[in-house]
Design an enzyme around this catalytic site. Sequence first.
Site, PDB file in Angstrom:
ATOM      1  N   CYS A 157      48.701  44.498  22.999  1.00  0.00           N
ATOM      2  CA  CYS A 157      49.846  43.836  23.635  1.00  0.00           C
ATOM      3  C   CYS A 157      49.406  43.394  25.026  1.00  0.00           C
ATOM      4  CB  CYS A 157      50.992  44.843  23.731  1.00  0.00           C
ATOM      5  SG  CYS A 157      52.428  44.282  24.646  1.00  0.00           S
TER       6      CYS A 157
ATOM      7  N   CYS B  64      49.890  36.272  24.216  1.00  0.00           N
ATOM      8  CA  CYS B  64      50.782  37.287  23.628  1.00  0.00           C
ATOM      9  C   CYS B  64      50.313  37.503  22.196  1.00  0.00           C
ATOM     10  CB  CYS B  64      52.226  36.777  23.658  1.00  0.00           C
ATOM     11  SG  CYS B  64      53.381  37.802  22.724  1.00  0.00           S
TER      12      CYS B  64
ATOM     13  N   SER C 211      54.434  46.180  21.359  1.00  0.00           N
ATOM     14  CA  SER C 211      55.884  46.229  21.466  1.00  0.00           C
ATOM     15  C   SER C 211      56.532  45.962  20.114  1.00  0.00           C
ATOM     16  CB  SER C 211      56.352  45.157  22.445  1.00  0.00           C
ATOM     17  OG  SER C 211      55.947  43.887  21.970  1.00  0.00           O
TER      18      SER C 211
HETATM   19  N1  DGL Z   1      52.886  41.328  21.725  1.00  0.00           N
HETATM   20  C1  DGL Z   1      53.353  41.474  23.073  1.00  0.00           C
HETATM   21  C2  DGL Z   1      52.337  40.833  24.033  1.00  0.00           C
HETATM   22  O1  DGL Z   1      51.222  40.600  23.653  1.00  0.00           O
HETATM   23  C3  DGL Z   1      54.730  40.951  23.181  1.00  0.00           C
HETATM   24  C4  DGL Z   1      55.391  41.388  24.426  1.00  0.00           C
HETATM   25  C5  DGL Z   1      56.863  41.496  24.346  1.00  0.00           C
HETATM   26  O2  DGL Z   1      57.332  42.336  23.568  1.00  0.00           O
HETATM   27  O3  DGL Z   1      57.554  40.791  25.093  1.00  0.00           O
HETATM   28  O4  DGL Z   1      52.619  40.590  25.177  1.00  0.00           O
END
Ligand code: DGL
Length: 262
Positions: A73, A183, A11
């Site tokens: 992600c 995350c 994202s």
């Molecule tokens: N890097 C994304 C993850 O691992 C972030 C998610 C988001 O944009 O809320 O979930």
Amino acid sequence: MNNNPIGLFDSGVGGTSIWKEIHHLLPNESTIYLADSINAPYGYKTVDEIISLSIKNTELLLKMGSKLIVVACNTATTNAIEILREKFNVPFIGIEPAIKPAALKSASKSIGILATKGTLNSILFSESLDEYKEHIKVTEIIGEGLVSLIEMGKIDDSEINILLNKYLQPMLKKDIDYLVLGCSHYPYLIPQLKKILPKQVKIIDSGIAVAKQTKNVLIQNNLFANTDLQTTLCFYTNTNTSTLEFLLNESLNKISINIKAF
Ligand code: DGL
């Protein structure tokens, strides 16, 4: 043998924490990384929105010749990877909160998970959790606001520290000895987390495991690149390049960062 690039998407900028592990383990592989920062955070989107953004990113990575896709992600993996695997005929590697190693190693039988709302609410995550819930106390906290601040490059900011203190307190009250980072943006907060957490609390993220899994899948599918060739390491963002440049600072001499609408 296959010299096409490994495609990664997130994202936004957070999946670069996964890219670093993959590039470290597989330095001869070319990579293309999509930072869909214009749509960050994914964590507050509906399941359908997360699926359609994941399809859009995958289609672009495949158009650019990716031989394998890393969904860098947790939110996209836990909500969309099954659909991606059904729809596209290419190997996918996903990233999920590392509940298993934390649950198996925890002496206090209490672990904390910091992740997005989208990940914690997903069916895939709750199914993984079900396996351990009987034996271990799990404190799940949504890291509200953290992804947006990291996207702005505000990593060592007082705002982040205030939020982390707030999110960790309920976990510390429950005597956790493992904190799972669910995350891919959060590994950038490890220095700040270490300042708040007592020494006995260990932090686990999934980056190295994802890199090892990527290597295994390349082996299984005979997809390794020819080691004599020059690699290309391309990053694309649909906002601006500043946070990517900041996070990838140590690699700037060998990578290219470009702005592209997608
Ligand atoms: N890097 C994304 C993850 O691992 C972030 C998610 C988001 O944009 O809320 O979930």
